[in-house]
Enzyme design. Structure first.
Site, PDB file in Angstrom:
ATOM      1  N   LYS A   1       0.832  -1.215   0.000  1.00 44.38           N
ATOM      2  CA  LYS A   1       0.000   0.000   0.000  1.00 44.38           C
ATOM      3  C   LYS A   1       0.864   1.262   0.000  1.00 44.38           C
ATOM      4  CE  LYS A   1      -4.427  -1.797   1.332  1.00 44.38           C
ATOM      5  NZ  LYS A   1      -5.642  -1.740   2.122  1.00 44.38           N
TER       6      LYS A   1
ATOM      7  N   LYS B   1      -3.864  -9.069  -6.826  1.00 47.50           N
ATOM      8  CA  LYS B   1      -5.123  -9.318  -6.129  1.00 47.50           C
ATOM      9  C   LYS B   1      -6.234  -8.376  -6.605  1.00 47.50           C
ATOM     10  CE  LYS B   1      -5.969  -7.663  -1.972  1.00 47.50           C
ATOM     11  NZ  LYS B   1      -6.951  -7.434  -0.920  1.00 47.50           N
TER      12      LYS B   1
ATOM     13  N   LYS C   1     -11.009  -3.570  -4.138  1.00 44.07           N
ATOM     14  CA  LYS C   1     -12.122  -2.649  -4.367  1.00 44.07           C
ATOM     15  C   LYS C   1     -11.655  -1.227  -4.648  1.00 44.07           C
ATOM     16  CE  LYS C   1     -13.484  -3.261   0.290  1.00 44.07           C
ATOM     17  NZ  LYS C   1     -12.262  -3.147   1.070  1.00 44.07           N
TER      18      LYS C   1
END
Ligand code: AQP
Length: 332
Positions: free
Chosen positions: A111, A196, A199
């Protein structure tokens, strides 16, 4: 009865990856366990969020839990920020967790690369996740593969806390196990089957959200990346795209991989993709109709208020036990 805790961040509308990896299990497990299902909005703010959107997505995610089949008469459904014990326990967890352990988390490393400026919460959020789980003395945590390290961190924390602070021969906190589906613990992006499905992916074609309309589902499956061989077989190394679609098909239809491979032995990708889209739509469409009603209804507020009150009872008890154990209770 054994206990379950799990949650999803309202950082966007959940994808079919969130569904297969976690949300589907919420429904399947609620009959056998005492379940606590949380909308973890405090996790969502580890990356920038628009306040109005966060509010809307929090309510929307709670409505989705229920529309998917979580029964508020069986499960405790609540919003994380309604239960202050989460943030209070997280501080203790942070203070008792080595920095190096947090820096090693792969989700943090991934991230960080996507953020222009990194906030401290992105590093420390696994401590909040540890707090979420231990407050409910959860035995099982249904999550996707990407949460493996965080569950390990929780187990490690529980062992250290019990060793250092519990009276001899007693345990204050319960050591949880991870619960992942036999297959589908990691659904991959439709556009890049090596990463992956998420969302918050900026590429809308990379994921199917649980609120996508049938037309969008068909379009996204049609444009999903595959390969040029035209052969439908399960081989995640060599045929990552088709293997991912087979895993999704399996999760939504309940059919085995072997029977799907057999069924499509003589078909091309076109037919396979059209059928897969239909199978996904057959699950999403009835759920979306329920969702619309729930989202508009004040019943949802009542359910969340009641859920928070139930959650507080258990969470506050564990918090009090932890605080007493580390020396916060100072009265004679
Ligand atoms: N692709 C996936 N396949 C299977 N399971 C998945 N999960 C997430 N992605 C997949 C599982 O869904 C649950 C909720 O995840 P989360 O919202 O708490 O956070 P996340 O893992 O960071 O999910 P996203 O979709 O990738 O969100 P963003 O984009 O906001 O970071 C977890 O149990 C997770 O394992």
């Amino acid at each position: 009865m054994e206990r379950i805790f799990s949650g999803v961040q309202p950082s966007g509308i959940p994808t079919i990856g969130n569904y297969v990896g976690a949300l589907k299990q919420f429904v399947d497990l609620q009959n056998e366990y005492e379940t606590y299902y949380c909308v973890v909005n405090q996790h969502a703010i580890t990356v920038p969020q628009n306040p109005a959107k966060l509010r809307e997505q929090t309510r929307s995610l709670a409505a989705l839990y229920l529309a998917l089949g979580v029964d508020p008469n069986q499960a405790t459904v609540f919003v994380q920020s309604d239960v202050p014990a989460h943030a209070q326990a997280a501080w203790m967890v942070e203070c008792l967790t080595p920095l190096g352990q947090l820096e090693r988390m792969t989700q943090y490393k991934d991230k960080v690369q996507k953020q222009q400026s990194v906030q401290a919460g992105l590093l420390t959020y696994p401590a909040l996740m540890v707090a979420d789980i231990i407050l409910y003395q959860a035995n099982l945590v249904p999550v996707g593969d990407d949460q493996t390290q965080h569950i390990e961190l929780t187990r490690d924390f529980v062992d250290r806390f019990n060793r250092d602070f519990a009276p001899k021969g007693k345990e204050i906190l319960t050591r949880p196990e991870r619960y992942t589906p036999k297959s589908g613990g990691r659904i991959m992006s439709l556009q890049d089957p090596t990463s992956k499905m998420s969302k918050s992916d900026s590429n809308q074609k990379a994921f199917i959200s649980l609120l996508d309309e049938p037309k969008q589902v068909t379009k996204k499956i049609k444009s999903a990346v595959t390969d040029s061989s035209g052969v439908i077989s399960y081989d995640p190394e060599e045929k990552a795209g088709i293997s991912n679609l087979l895993t999704i098909y399996q999760a939504f239809s309940g059919q085995t991989l072997a029977s799907l491979v057999d069924q499509y032995a003589n078909s091309g990708y076109g037919q396979f993709k059209a059928d897969l889209a239909e199978v996904i739509i057959s699950v999403l469409e009835p759920m979306q109709a329920k969702y619309q009603k729930l989202y508009q209804s004040s019943d949802l507020d009542d359910i969340l208020r009641q859920g928070a009150s139930q959650a507080k009872e258990l969470a506050n008890q564990t918090l009090a036990d932890m605080e007493a154990a580390i020396g916060f209770s100072y009265k004679l």
